[in-house]
Design an enzyme around this catalytic site. Structure first.
Site, mmCIF file in Angstrom:
data_model
loop_
_atom_site.group_PDB
_atom_site.id
_atom_site.type_symbol
_atom_site.label_atom_id
_atom_site.label_comp_id
_atom_site.label_asym_id
_atom_site.label_seq_id
_atom_site.Cartn_x
_atom_site.Cartn_y
_atom_site.Cartn_z
ATOM 1 N N GLY A 1 0.886 -1.228 -0.079
ATOM 2 C CA GLY A 1 -0.014 -0.066 -0.085
ATOM 3 C C GLY A 1 0.919 1.226 -0.059
ATOM 4 O O GLY A 1 2.141 1.357 0.574
ATOM 5 N N GLN B 1 2.926 9.893 1.259
ATOM 6 C CA GLN B 1 4.081 9.232 1.590
ATOM 7 C C GLN B 1 5.157 9.391 0.712
ATOM 8 O O GLN B 1 6.133 8.959 0.758
ATOM 9 C CB GLN B 1 3.817 7.751 1.643
ATOM 10 C CG GLN B 1 3.065 7.287 2.946
ATOM 11 C CD GLN B 1 3.005 5.712 2.837
ATOM 12 O OE1 GLN B 1 2.143 5.220 2.198
ATOM 13 N NE2 GLN B 1 3.829 5.077 3.260
ATOM 14 N N CYS C 1 5.545 -0.016 7.482
ATOM 15 C CA CYS C 1 5.195 1.112 6.673
ATOM 16 C C CYS C 1 6.162 1.463 5.901
ATOM 17 O O CYS C 1 7.460 1.608 6.360
ATOM 18 C CB CYS C 1 4.542 2.134 7.543
ATOM 19 S SG CYS C 1 4.235 3.697 6.751
ATOM 20 N N LEU C 2 6.225 1.970 4.705
ATOM 21 C CA LEU C 2 7.671 2.292 3.763
ATOM 22 C C LEU C 2 7.970 3.678 4.418
ATOM 23 O O LEU C 2 9.255 3.893 4.203
ATOM 24 C CB LEU C 2 7.063 2.364 2.316
ATOM 25 C CG LEU C 2 6.693 0.865 1.443
ATOM 26 C CD1 LEU C 2 6.127 1.670 0.084
ATOM 27 C CD2 LEU C 2 8.031 0.014 1.522
ATOM 28 N N HIS D 1 -4.951 1.125 7.135
ATOM 29 C CA HIS D 1 -3.561 1.947 7.336
ATOM 30 C C HIS D 1 -3.118 2.845 6.533
ATOM 31 O O HIS D 1 -2.883 4.017 6.937
ATOM 32 C CB HIS D 1 -2.382 0.683 7.301
ATOM 33 C CG HIS D 1 -1.236 0.918 7.245
ATOM 34 N ND1 HIS D 1 -0.153 0.748 8.109
ATOM 35 C CD2 HIS D 1 -0.441 2.051 6.483
ATOM 36 C CE1 HIS D 1 0.994 1.403 7.893
ATOM 37 N NE2 HIS D 1 0.725 1.969 6.864
ATOM 38 N N GLU D 2 -3.826 2.888 5.097
ATOM 39 C CA GLU D 2 -3.578 3.852 4.080
ATOM 40 C C GLU D 2 -4.490 5.143 4.439
ATOM 41 O O GLU D 2 -4.140 6.186 4.303
ATOM 42 C CB GLU D 2 -3.845 3.162 2.741
ATOM 43 C CG GLU D 2 -2.609 1.966 2.186
ATOM 44 C CD GLU D 2 -1.256 2.487 2.583
ATOM 45 O OE1 GLU D 2 -0.999 3.430 2.445
ATOM 46 O OE2 GLU D 2 -0.544 1.615 2.906
ATOM 47 N N HIS E 1 -3.055 7.412 6.742
ATOM 48 C CA HIS E 1 -1.873 8.394 6.070
ATOM 49 C C HIS E 1 -2.655 9.755 5.647
ATOM 50 O O HIS E 1 -2.046 10.813 5.740
ATOM 51 C CB HIS E 1 -1.283 7.690 4.907
ATOM 52 C CG HIS E 1 -0.216 6.886 5.514
ATOM 53 N ND1 HIS E 1 0.954 7.208 6.005
ATOM 54 C CD2 HIS E 1 0.024 5.486 5.224
ATOM 55 C CE1 HIS E 1 1.904 6.061 6.147
ATOM 56 N NE2 HIS E 1 1.204 5.134 5.878
HETATM 57 NI NI NI Z 1 2.129 3.128 5.999
#
Ligand code: NI
Length: 188
Positions: A52, A57, A101-102, A143-144, A147
């Site tokens: 994701g 991000q 998470c990236l 989660h996304e 963000h």
């Molecule tokens: Ni994330």
């Protein structure tokens, strides 16, 4: 007609980056620029081995994310799901599972999420979509979505865990430059 534009790889913003903490703005028009950005976002998610990726991000404060929670399990077969201006309509149950998470490299911690969700929004072409889902898919959506509101999964771990993570978080945060941008290298 074949698309000739090749997607670009975008820099992932890391913990400490100011865009990650902003409440992102809705999309009002599906311009070519927005469509190209969605292509780049999707390309970057796969390139970084993510399941994701949300617009903040990559430094864009827009209510757009892409998810594909099953592409590893499906032997690399890609099935990206883009959501623009998403809204949850229902949450059911609760379940705890590890997340990463990236924007938080090297950190994996359990987070409580709703087990089942209904989400509505627009797809990458501006058409209305609605999904009712559970498991990993529901977790990825939550989660996304977070963000887009400036929330990171480490905000949702226990206080004790957060104390334990402090050094790791500080190490990531310390590569933020003086403009509040953090792509993991000092740009001073
Ligand atoms: Ni994330």
């Amino acid at each position: 007609m074949m698309k000739s534009r090749k997607p670009n790889s975008l820099h992932i913003r890391l913990y400490g980056d100011k865009t990650l903490r902003e409440v992102a703005k809705p999309i009002t028009e599906f311009t070519d620029e927005v469509k190209n950005f969605i292509d780049d976002l999707t390309f970057t998610m796969y390139e970084k081995d993510g399941v994701g990726l949300a617009a903040p991000q990559v430094g864009r404060s827009l209510r757009i994310f892409v998810v594909d929670p099953f592409w590893f399990a499906n032997e690399g077969k890609k099935n990206p799901l883009v959501l623009v201006n998403p809204e949850f309509k229902e949450f059911k149950g609760e379940v705890e599972s590890d997340e990463g998470c990236l924007s938080l490299p090297g950190i994996f911690e359990p987070v409580h999420r709703a087990e089942r969700v209904i989400i509505e929004g627009l797809n990458g072409k501006g058409k209305k979509v609605r999904y009712e889902t559970d498991g990993l898919f529901a977790r990825a959506l939550q989660h996304e979505y977070d963000h887009l509101d400036g929330i990171l999964f480490v905000d949702k771990v226990t206080k004790l865990k957060r104390i334990f993570l402090k050094k790791k978080l500080n190490d990531i945060q310390n590569t933020t430059d003086k403009n509040g941008k953090n792509i993991g290298e000092l740009l001073l």
